[in-house]
Design a protein around this motif. Structure first.
Motif, mmCIF file in Angstrom:
data_model
loop_
_atom_site.group_PDB
_atom_site.id
_atom_site.type_symbol
_atom_site.label_atom_id
_atom_site.label_comp_id
_atom_site.label_asym_id
_atom_site.label_seq_id
_atom_site.Cartn_x
_atom_site.Cartn_y
_atom_site.Cartn_z
ATOM 1 N N LEU A 167 -41.939 1.247 -4.446
ATOM 2 C CA LEU A 167 -41.835 2.140 -4.696
ATOM 3 C C LEU A 167 -43.617 1.650 -4.858
ATOM 4 C CD1 LEU A 167 -39.537 4.948 -6.052
ATOM 5 C CD2 LEU A 167 -41.032 3.952 -3.222
ATOM 6 N N HIS A 168 -43.906 0.014 -5.442
ATOM 7 C CA HIS A 168 -44.814 -0.161 -6.088
ATOM 8 C C HIS A 168 -45.933 -0.164 -5.732
ATOM 9 C CE1 HIS A 168 -45.019 -3.464 -3.303
ATOM 10 N NE2 HIS A 168 -46.155 -3.911 -4.184
ATOM 11 N N ASP A 169 -45.933 0.307 -4.721
ATOM 12 C CA ASP A 169 -47.422 0.619 -3.884
ATOM 13 C C ASP A 169 -47.563 2.345 -3.170
ATOM 14 O OD1 ASP A 169 -49.236 -1.478 -4.499
ATOM 15 O OD2 ASP A 169 -48.851 -2.509 -2.633
ATOM 16 N N ILE A 170 -46.644 2.613 -3.290
ATOM 17 C CA ILE A 170 -46.943 4.399 -2.587
ATOM 18 C C ILE A 170 -47.736 5.406 -2.986
ATOM 19 C CG2 ILE A 170 -46.081 5.661 -4.706
ATOM 20 C CD1 ILE A 170 -43.681 6.622 -2.836
ATOM 21 N N GLY A 171 -48.783 5.017 -3.758
ATOM 22 C CA GLY A 171 -50.200 4.738 -5.015
ATOM 23 C C GLY A 171 -51.289 5.118 -3.471
ATOM 24 N N LYS A 172 -50.734 3.994 -2.641
ATOM 25 C CA LYS A 172 -51.483 3.556 -1.143
ATOM 26 C C LYS A 172 -52.281 4.134 -0.154
ATOM 27 C CE LYS A 172 -52.339 -1.713 -2.243
ATOM 28 N NZ LYS A 172 -52.325 -3.199 -1.935
ATOM 29 N N LEU A 173 -50.842 5.494 0.381
ATOM 30 C CA LEU A 173 -50.659 6.439 0.862
ATOM 31 C C LEU A 173 -51.846 7.327 0.572
ATOM 32 C CD1 LEU A 173 -46.773 6.967 1.113
ATOM 33 C CD2 LEU A 173 -48.407 6.087 2.491
ATOM 34 N N LYS A 196 -57.113 3.064 -7.784
ATOM 35 C CA LYS A 196 -56.434 3.771 -8.654
ATOM 36 C C LYS A 196 -54.772 4.476 -8.102
ATOM 37 C CE LYS A 196 -60.546 7.092 -7.495
ATOM 38 N NZ LYS A 196 -61.243 7.916 -7.209
ATOM 39 N N HIS A 197 -54.696 3.886 -7.100
ATOM 40 C CA HIS A 197 -53.129 3.611 -6.298
ATOM 41 C C HIS A 197 -51.974 3.289 -7.333
ATOM 42 C CE1 HIS A 197 -52.934 -0.934 -5.809
ATOM 43 N NE2 HIS A 197 -52.127 -1.961 -5.902
ATOM 44 N N CYS A 198 -52.236 2.567 -8.494
ATOM 45 C CA CYS A 198 -51.008 2.069 -9.447
ATOM 46 C C CYS A 198 -50.901 3.440 -10.337
ATOM 47 C CB CYS A 198 -51.762 1.117 -10.461
ATOM 48 S SG CYS A 198 -52.348 -0.957 -9.922
ATOM 49 N N GLN A 221 -48.559 -0.791 -14.221
ATOM 50 C CA GLN A 221 -48.770 -1.715 -14.185
ATOM 51 C C GLN A 221 -48.910 -3.209 -13.865
ATOM 52 O OE1 GLN A 221 -46.321 -2.770 -17.820
ATOM 53 N NE2 GLN A 221 -47.038 -1.144 -19.190
ATOM 54 N N HIS A 222 -48.003 -2.649 -12.062
ATOM 55 C CA HIS A 222 -48.189 -4.347 -11.047
ATOM 56 C C HIS A 222 -49.334 -4.975 -11.185
ATOM 57 C CE1 HIS A 222 -48.414 -1.563 -7.697
ATOM 58 N NE2 HIS A 222 -49.501 -2.654 -7.125
ATOM 59 N N HIS A 223 -50.144 -4.645 -11.181
ATOM 60 C CA HIS A 223 -51.769 -4.711 -11.392
ATOM 61 C C HIS A 223 -51.986 -5.524 -12.544
ATOM 62 C CE1 HIS A 223 -51.739 -5.427 -6.648
ATOM 63 N NE2 HIS A 223 -51.282 -4.479 -6.866
ATOM 64 N N GLU A 224 -51.759 -5.313 -14.125
ATOM 65 C CA GLU A 224 -51.659 -5.671 -15.360
ATOM 66 C C GLU A 224 -51.551 -7.716 -15.101
ATOM 67 O OE1 GLU A 224 -53.724 -4.111 -17.014
ATOM 68 O OE2 GLU A 224 -53.465 -1.799 -16.341
ATOM 69 N N ALA A 250 -43.916 -11.592 -7.499
ATOM 70 C CA ALA A 250 -42.966 -11.159 -6.091
ATOM 71 C C ALA A 250 -44.509 -10.390 -5.167
ATOM 72 C CB ALA A 250 -42.258 -10.072 -6.007
ATOM 73 N N ASP A 251 -45.014 -9.784 -5.680
ATOM 74 C CA ASP A 251 -46.137 -8.509 -5.077
ATOM 75 C C ASP A 251 -47.389 -9.906 -4.884
ATOM 76 O OD1 ASP A 251 -48.147 -7.388 -3.924
ATOM 77 O OD2 ASP A 251 -48.760 -6.245 -6.229
ATOM 78 N N VAL A 252 -47.548 -10.812 -5.652
ATOM 79 C CA VAL A 252 -48.494 -12.071 -5.346
ATOM 80 C C VAL A 252 -47.969 -12.891 -3.994
ATOM 81 C CG1 VAL A 252 -49.724 -14.039 -5.974
ATOM 82 C CG2 VAL A 252 -50.010 -12.068 -7.285
HETATM 83 FE FE LIG Z 1 -50.129 -2.599 -5.939
#
Ligand SMILES: [Fe+2]
Length: 348
Positions: A167-173, A196-198, A221-224, A250-252
């Protein structure tokens, strides 16, 4: 245990007694599974006999098992992928997040994490440019869970990490597609929209659903980054939740090894080098180390394209140099530590 002549050694046989060289140094430790590279080395050093465990299955049976494992793994992956598409599409249409689906996908992912070891390299070699967000969400769920397992987290923690990854990028929707897929450099306003997606993800999960606090904290916090250079808050080091630090690695890794609409994927070995370079200050040092030490083993047996145009197979990865393995090209073994050749791409 039985004594086997060097000429009869086969890949997959397990060494039952340390193999020593003339000077008494240990060449291959007891318990090691032999591969073609090691067998050639034994022959080259004129070692006539090696003790191996006698209950080892013949290499052919092991290969068949590996093929079956890969097929099972990819069937499970495809099923989890279809479910992830459904999950995110339902959420996109403004409906409530389907927690039953989140749990079902996570159960499949947990099985993959705990039952399969070195076949994930095949999965991540697939092209990902179509439906990137769906595949990325699933891949980050799998990778985050695996890193959690390597770090020794409990199964419950790993399951919550899998939720966080999925669900980490669900805000990108909620971010316009035109900005997400824009080729080239983003304007400050566009980058602000993406950031803003975070928060969008955090709000979606916190306000509507009964999800553990560390999941939505990880998503927020996944982009901190460790030195405060990340977003949205510029948190530093110990202010960042361990789940978010794991998601970051994992994301990178998945983002850089995937094709995007605006660029080709990078080789996993190039990305590993980048993570190593960022493991002081940007990404968490211990998590990066554990990841790099383990990820390389995913790729043993994979076919690779080299920067000199040749194609080879990864035979052996040295723990001290995980990004520079030994590659077999036709009948030659090339140790990339000593050659000016790099891995450009993973082929299969
Ligand atoms: Fe992200």
């Amino acid at each position: 245990m039985k004594l086997v002549s060097a000429k009869d050694l086969m890949s997959g046989m397990k060494v039952a007694k340390d193999v020593e060289n003339d000077a008494g140094g240990i060449l291959i430790k007891e318990g090691t599974s032999l591969n073609k590279y090691m067998i050639d080395k034994i022959k080259a050093l004129f070692i006539d006999y090696v003790y191996v465990h006698s209950d080892e299955k013949p290499a052919k049976t092991q290969e068949k098992k590996l093929r079956e494992d890969i097929k099972k793994f990819s069937d499970q992956y495809n099923l989890a992928f279809e479910m992830t598409v459904k999950l995110l599409d339902t959420q996109k249409k403004g409906k409530i997040l389907d927690m039953d689906l989140v749990r079902s996908i996570s159960t499949i992912v947990m099985e993959q994490i705990y039952q399969t070891n070195n076949i994930l390299g095949r999965l991540f070699s697939q092209d990902n440019d179509h439906m990137y967000l769906y595949k990325h969400s699933l891949n980050v769920a799998i990778l985050s869970g695996i890193i959690g397992k390597w770090l020794g987290l409990t199964k419950n923690e790993v399951r919550r990490l899998v939720y966080s990854g999925l669900l980490h990028d669900i805000g990108k929707l909620q971010v316009p597609q035109s900005i997400l897929n824009k080729p080239g450099k983003l304007t400050d306003e566009e980058f602000f929209e993406i950031q803003k997606h975070c928060l969008f993800g955090y709000q979606t999960l916190k306000s509507k659903h009964n999800i553990s606090g560390d999941v939505f904290t990880a998503i927020a916090q996944h982009h901190e980054r460790e030195d405060g250079s990340g977003y949205p808050k510029g948190l530093m080091g110990s202010q960042i939740h361990i789940f978010a630090k794991i998601l970051a690695v994992a994301d990178v890794y998945d983002a850089m090894t995937s094709n995007k609409v605006y660029r080709r994927k990078f080789s996993p070995f190039f990305v590993a080098e980048q993570i190593a370079q960022n493991s002081y200050g940007i990404l968490d040092t211990k998590i990066s180390r554990v990841f790099l030490d383990n990820i390389a083993t995913f790729y043993v047996g994979n076919k690779v394209a080299l920067s000199d145009g040749m194609v080879g197979e990864i035979i052996y990865i040295k723990p001290s140099e995980p990004t520079k393995p030994v590659v077999k090209v036709e009948d030659q073994y090339i140790d990339l530590t000593f050659e000016n050749v790099t891995i450009e791409d993973i082929l299969a």
